[in-house]
Structures are given as C-alpha cells and as structure tokens.
Design a protein around this motif. Sequence first.
Motif, PDB file in Angstrom:
ATOM      1  N   ARG A   1      53.770 -28.391  49.269  1.00 46.69           N
ATOM      2  CA  ARG A   1      53.304 -28.334  50.657  1.00 46.69           C
ATOM      3  C   ARG A   1      51.865 -28.870  50.752  1.00 46.69           C
ATOM      4  N   GLU A   2      51.011 -28.408  49.829  1.00 46.88           N
ATOM      5  CA  GLU A   2      49.608 -28.866  49.841  1.00 46.88           C
ATOM      6  C   GLU A   2      49.532 -30.378  49.642  1.00 46.88           C
ATOM      7  N   LEU A   3      50.271 -30.866  48.642  1.00 46.31           N
ATOM      8  CA  LEU A   3      50.170 -32.293  48.311  1.00 46.31           C
ATOM      9  C   LEU A   3      50.765 -33.170  49.408  1.00 46.31           C
ATOM     10  N   SER A   4      51.923 -32.764  49.932  1.00 44.46           N
ATOM     11  CA  SER A   4      52.548 -33.638  50.929  1.00 44.46           C
ATOM     12  C   SER A   4      51.786 -33.561  52.248  1.00 44.46           C
ATOM     13  N   TYR A   5      51.289 -32.386  52.602  1.00 47.00           N
ATOM     14  CA  TYR A   5      50.502 -32.286  53.841  1.00 47.00           C
ATOM     15  C   TYR A   5      49.249 -33.154  53.740  1.00 47.00           C
ATOM     16  N   MET A   6      48.676 -33.190  52.533  1.00 48.35           N
ATOM     17  CA  MET A   6      47.429 -33.942  52.356  1.00 48.35           C
ATOM     18  C   MET A   6      47.655 -35.423  52.105  1.00 48.35           C
ATOM     19  N   GLY A   7      48.908 -35.884  52.153  1.00 49.39           N
ATOM     20  CA  GLY A   7      49.095 -37.341  52.114  1.00 49.39           C
ATOM     21  C   GLY A   7      50.029 -37.875  51.052  1.00 49.39           C
TER      22      GLY A   7
ATOM     23  N   THR B   1      56.517 -21.977  39.532  1.00 50.23           N
ATOM     24  CA  THR B   1      56.534 -22.667  38.235  1.00 50.23           C
ATOM     25  C   THR B   1      56.038 -21.727  37.137  1.00 50.23           C
ATOM     26  N   GLU B   2      56.060 -20.431  37.410  1.00 50.46           N
ATOM     27  CA  GLU B   2      55.639 -19.456  36.397  1.00 50.46           C
ATOM     28  C   GLU B   2      56.521 -19.583  35.173  1.00 50.46           C
ATOM     29  N   GLY B   3      55.907 -19.532  34.004  1.00 53.91           N
ATOM     30  CA  GLY B   3      56.692 -19.650  32.775  1.00 53.91           C
ATOM     31  C   GLY B   3      56.773 -21.092  32.287  1.00 53.91           C
ATOM     32  N   TYR B   4      56.438 -22.056  33.156  1.00 53.92           N
ATOM     33  CA  TYR B   4      56.410 -23.462  32.722  1.00 53.92           C
ATOM     34  C   TYR B   4      55.021 -23.788  32.202  1.00 53.92           C
ATOM     35  N   ASP B   5      54.976 -24.713  31.280  1.00 57.60           N
ATOM     36  CA  ASP B   5      53.686 -25.130  30.739  1.00 57.60           C
ATOM     37  C   ASP B   5      53.115 -26.212  31.665  1.00 57.60           C
ATOM     38  N   THR B   6      52.340 -25.789  32.669  1.00 61.11           N
ATOM     39  CA  THR B   6      51.826 -26.769  33.644  1.00 61.11           C
ATOM     40  C   THR B   6      50.326 -26.990  33.431  1.00 61.11           C
ATOM     41  N   PRO B   7      49.845 -28.188  33.728  1.00 62.35           N
ATOM     42  CA  PRO B   7      48.408 -28.448  33.548  1.00 62.35           C
ATOM     43  C   PRO B   7      47.578 -27.725  34.606  1.00 62.35           C
ATOM     44  N   CYS B   8      46.269 -27.694  34.387  1.00 64.57           N
ATOM     45  CA  CYS B   8      45.344 -27.030  35.327  1.00 64.57           C
ATOM     46  C   CYS B   8      45.464 -27.662  36.718  1.00 64.57           C
ATOM     47  N   ILE B   9      45.518 -28.993  36.744  1.00 67.63           N
ATOM     48  CA  ILE B   9      45.669 -29.727  38.006  1.00 67.63           C
ATOM     49  C   ILE B   9      47.072 -30.306  38.037  1.00 67.63           C
ATOM     50  N   THR B  10      47.807 -30.039  39.100  1.00 65.60           N
ATOM     51  CA  THR B  10      49.163 -30.586  39.178  1.00 65.60           C
ATOM     52  C   THR B  10      49.155 -31.937  39.885  1.00 65.60           C
ATOM     53  N   GLY B  11      48.383 -32.058  40.934  1.00 62.69           N
ATOM     54  CA  GLY B  11      48.401 -33.321  41.668  1.00 62.69           C
ATOM     55  C   GLY B  11      47.129 -33.544  42.477  1.00 62.69           C
ATOM     56  N   ILE B  12      46.947 -34.797  42.866  1.00 60.87           N
ATOM     57  CA  ILE B  12      45.790 -35.187  43.690  1.00 60.87           C
ATOM     58  C   ILE B  12      46.331 -36.033  44.846  1.00 60.87           C
ATOM     59  N   ALA B  13      46.035 -35.625  46.076  1.00 59.55           N
ATOM     60  CA  ALA B  13      46.520 -36.407  47.228  1.00 59.55           C
ATOM     61  C   ALA B  13      45.386 -36.503  48.243  1.00 59.55           C
ATOM     62  N   GLY B  14      45.519 -37.406  49.163  1.00 64.09           N
ATOM     63  CA  GLY B  14      44.463 -37.504  50.167  1.00 64.09           C
ATOM     64  C   GLY B  14      44.874 -38.364  51.321  1.00 64.09           C
ATOM     65  N   ARG B  15      44.030 -38.336  52.354  1.00 63.76           N
ATOM     66  CA  ARG B  15      44.284 -39.237  53.479  1.00 63.76           C
ATOM     67  C   ARG B  15      42.983 -39.572  54.205  1.00 63.76           C
ATOM     68  N   LYS B  16      42.974 -40.798  54.679  1.00 64.90           N
ATOM     69  CA  LYS B  16      41.827 -41.262  55.464  1.00 64.90           C
ATOM     70  C   LYS B  16      42.037 -40.844  56.918  1.00 64.90           C
ATOM     71  N   GLY B  17      41.088 -41.196  57.756  1.00 69.40           N
ATOM     72  CA  GLY B  17      41.293 -41.005  59.199  1.00 69.40           C
ATOM     73  C   GLY B  17      41.017 -39.588  59.671  1.00 69.40           C
ATOM     74  N   ASN B  18      39.831 -39.072  59.360  1.00 69.57           N
ATOM     75  CA  ASN B  18      39.469 -37.741  59.874  1.00 69.57           C
ATOM     76  C   ASN B  18      38.142 -37.813  60.596  1.00 69.57           C
ATOM     77  N   THR B  19      37.993 -36.921  61.577  1.00 71.53           N
ATOM     78  CA  THR B  19      36.784 -36.847  62.391  1.00 71.53           C
ATOM     79  C   THR B  19      36.114 -35.503  62.118  1.00 71.53           C
ATOM     80  N   THR B  20      34.778 -35.495  62.029  1.00 71.65           N
ATOM     81  CA  THR B  20      34.067 -34.226  61.827  1.00 71.65           C
ATOM     82  C   THR B  20      33.147 -33.965  63.015  1.00 71.65           C
ATOM     83  N   ILE B  21      33.222 -32.753  63.535  1.00 69.74           N
ATOM     84  CA  ILE B  21      32.248 -32.331  64.550  1.00 69.74           C
ATOM     85  C   ILE B  21      31.312 -31.346  63.839  1.00 69.74           C
ATOM     86  N   SER B  22      30.026 -31.684  63.794  1.00 69.71           N
ATOM     87  CA  SER B  22      29.071 -30.816  63.088  1.00 69.71           C
ATOM     88  C   SER B  22      28.151 -30.143  64.096  1.00 69.71           C
ATOM     89  N   LEU B  23      28.001 -28.820  63.931  1.00 68.58           N
ATOM     90  CA  LEU B  23      27.168 -28.036  64.852  1.00 68.58           C
ATOM     91  C   LEU B  23      26.077 -27.316  64.080  1.00 68.58           C
TER      92      LEU B  23
END
Length: 436
Positions: free
Chosen positions: A233-239, A277-299
């Motif tokens: 969910r995290e990876l696909s939502y993030m791109g 994935t408990e019980g599986y030998d998984t690395p510290c980081i499973t995936g890296i995803a991203g997307r361009k096109g964001n706006t920031t409003i700073s206050l």
Amino acid sequence: MKVCKFGGTSMATAAAINRVKKIILSDKERRFVVVSAPGKRYSHDTKVTDLLYAAYAEKCEKGSCSNTMSAIRARFVELCADLGVKADINKYLDEVEKGINESTSADYAASRGEYLSAVVVSEVLGFEMVDAADVIKFKHDGTFDAELTNDLVARYANSEKGIVFPGFYGRMPDKSIKTFTRGGSDFTGAIIARGVAADVYENWTDVNGFMVTDPRLVDSPKGIEVLSYEELRELSYMGASVLHPDSIFPVQIDGIPINIRNTFDPDQPGTMILPSTEGYDTPCITGIAGRKGNTTISLKKAMMNGEIGFCRKVLSVLERHGLSVEHIPTGIDTMSIVLSDFQTKGIPEKKIIDDIRGAVNPDHIEISHSLALIAIVGHGMANTLGTAAKIFTALYNAGVNIRLIDQGSSELNIIVGVEEKDYALSIAAIYNAFFG
Ligand code: ADP
Ligand code: ASP
Ligand code: MG
C-alpha cells in the motif's frame, strides 16, 4: 482456484494474447480472467485507453469522434485478424462509436478498451464473458459498492466454464458506466478474487514482479520476493505503478495473496504479497518509490503551537476547497502542508492562500511547487538503527538538498521531499546505499 489479471502490455498484440492463452490453459485453476485494454506495442505507441479519452474529447469538440475512432478501429481489426477471432468486431466498434457520440462523460468511452479486450480474449480462450457493468456496482454518491458487488460476483464462484471480466469499470445506479482511477483493472482483479474466494490473485504484467525501485530509474533493480499488504500500500500509493494502490482492500478481507507475474517470462516466480511477512528473511528496506508533482503550503506564526485549533482551521479551509492532504510536517511555530498537484489543478492558489490568511492570520505564508516525494518502506526499519542516517548521508553525498522529512510512528516508512530535478538522482543514491 486462481484469478488472473492481465495488464495492457499482455493485451497489446496477438503474440502477447497467445502467451496469455498458453498461461491460462496450462493451469486448470486459472478459471477467472480480468483483462485491461490493449497497451503500448512499442515505446512511442498510444494506449487504447488514451485513444478512447481522446475520442471523447474529439466528440466534445467536434460533435463526433470519427477521426480518433478510426485509429481505435484499426487496432482491434488488426488484432482480431491476427488472432483469427470470428466475432464481428466492426459491429462492436460501431456500437462503441455511437455510444461515445451520445455520451455525456468520458467514463463510458474510457471503459470500452477493457470491454473490447474481453470480447476478444473470451473467444480466444473459449471462456464466457461477463460484463463488469453487471457485477461491479457503485452507489449513488459515486463510491464503490463493495458488498453488493461481492454478492453479485460470488454468484459466479462455482461456474463450470472459465469467465473473462473486463477490468476498470462498473455501473452506477442510474445505469451509466463509471471507471475507477487509472490503472484500475488491478482493483477489478482484486474484487473478483475476493468475490469468488480465490486462493491467489495473480497479476500478470511486463516485469518479473515488484522490484525494490522503479526499473525506469535504476538499471535492473533487485526483485522483491515477498511484500506485506502494508508495504504494498505504501509503495503503490507513493508511485510504484506496478499495482493500483487500492488493490489490497478487497483481498485483505480474506487474506488472499497477490502474486505479481511476468507474461513474457512466466517461469519466474514473481513477487508474493502476503498479509504479513513475519518469519521471512526480509531486508531492512523493502522498497523505494516516489512521485513528482507536489505542492507545499508553508506557514509560520509565532507561538503557533499554543494556539488551540490552529491546524483544524487551516485544514478546514482545504476541506472547503475539496482538497485532501498528503503530509503535514510541523515545527514549533511552523506548519507545512503537502498536496498533490493533481488535486490543486483548477483551484486558484490566491484564493486558498487568502482563505488560510483569513482563518489563522499567519506571520508568513508561501506556496511552492515542484516537490518530489520519496518513500523508503520496510517493516525491517523498526528494528534497525541508522536507517535514517544512511538515507540522509546518501542524499548528502549526492549533493541533494532535502526539503522535507516525515516518518510515521509505525516506522514502516520514511518520506523525504526533494526538488523534482533531484528526483531520479535521489532514488538512485538511496538504492545504492542499501543495495548497491
Ligand atoms: P500493466 O499494464 O500490466 O498493468 P503497468 O504499466 O501498470 O502494467 O505496471 C508495470 C510497470 O510498472 C513496469 O513496466 C514498470 O515500468 C513500472 N514500475 C514502477 N515501479 C516499479 C517497481 N517498483 N517494480 C516493478 N515495476 C515498476
Ligand atoms: N486501461 C486502464 C488504464 O490505462 C486501466 C488499466 O489498465 O488498469 O488506466
Ligand atoms: Mg497497471
């Protein structure tokens, strides 16, 4: 029993559809098939879905979609000729052309690529075709009606004959056709998997499963063997566009695994996406995803932290404009709000800023664009010291300025914001720090 969804590249040519046929007929458990519209045949080709959106635009502009429709017609006529399909495809295409010329929203047009794919593939496989409009239902407010849909799909669970469903769309109570968001055939596949109580939802695409990062940004990234629903969910939502971000919701109800497979290399085991994935030998980081096109409003506002209701007032302005918020990193006297550009399109920025000014009277407010967000995801992060340090060092060494940092309390992800121009460089630097 298995539900198999085939993406656009698997539908693009007769050769690809013949591969699909071989895959389906090699396993008796593969009884339910969900198809996308034909995708690109080569890198500069246009997906049929994009042609259909263009056909609707042509109809709106000129009153008829006949120009674009002839390109769509040529694709399906060629596909049927190459496959030896006997169905009178021109009759279906005439009906689609007429339907687009009479329609009042783009959804009907956009959905026809999946519909026509299902007509073709059901004949190639000798399976029955069930129109998604008859089983996938929306409520009056346009939201997906999960329970009604599930009851309707379940009626086919014991079908003797194999069934092909078109992906991507369903029907509104007023009988009009409505599509999901782009890439939504993955969601249809997950809905069918739940409805027929599949043992596995196979999602067939053009890569050997989920990779640690986007193969268009890093050359041959490592493949991921297992992924949890939450990580997906995290990876696909993030791109990570390999799977639609909503795909896990139907399957997680009964814990159905998703297996991402490659139509063009079917011997590869692909990626298994499991409830945990408990019980599986998984690395510290499973995936890296991203997307361009964001706006920031700073206050900025002195003593903002003590001002009760400050965040609520800012967020209610955004709510009034119909905007949902991606992230809200805060400091003592500062607050940033990250929104995706896709949502802010069409809303005058000055109006948003003026409304926030009116609501909370900040000392300073500014809006900035071209922010790329990158999510570094993995359950392993929670037990590993120094993950953040490794990310920040990698970005520092690559000369990238970090504009935003956000880490959820679940320690499932760290999100960094960088300038869009640094996006590809940042992904590569983080990938190399962990997997290089
Ligand atoms: P389909 O048409 O089969 O639904 P998509 O084009 O939607 O296929 O998704 C597959 C594509 O996703 C791949 O060709 C690849 O370019 C892209 N992709 C992005 N991120 C990843 C990733 N982390 N792992 C694998 N593929 C990725
Ligand atoms: N054909 C649709 C799209 O291009 C849906 C899908 O392929 O999943 O977005
Ligand atoms: Mg897709």
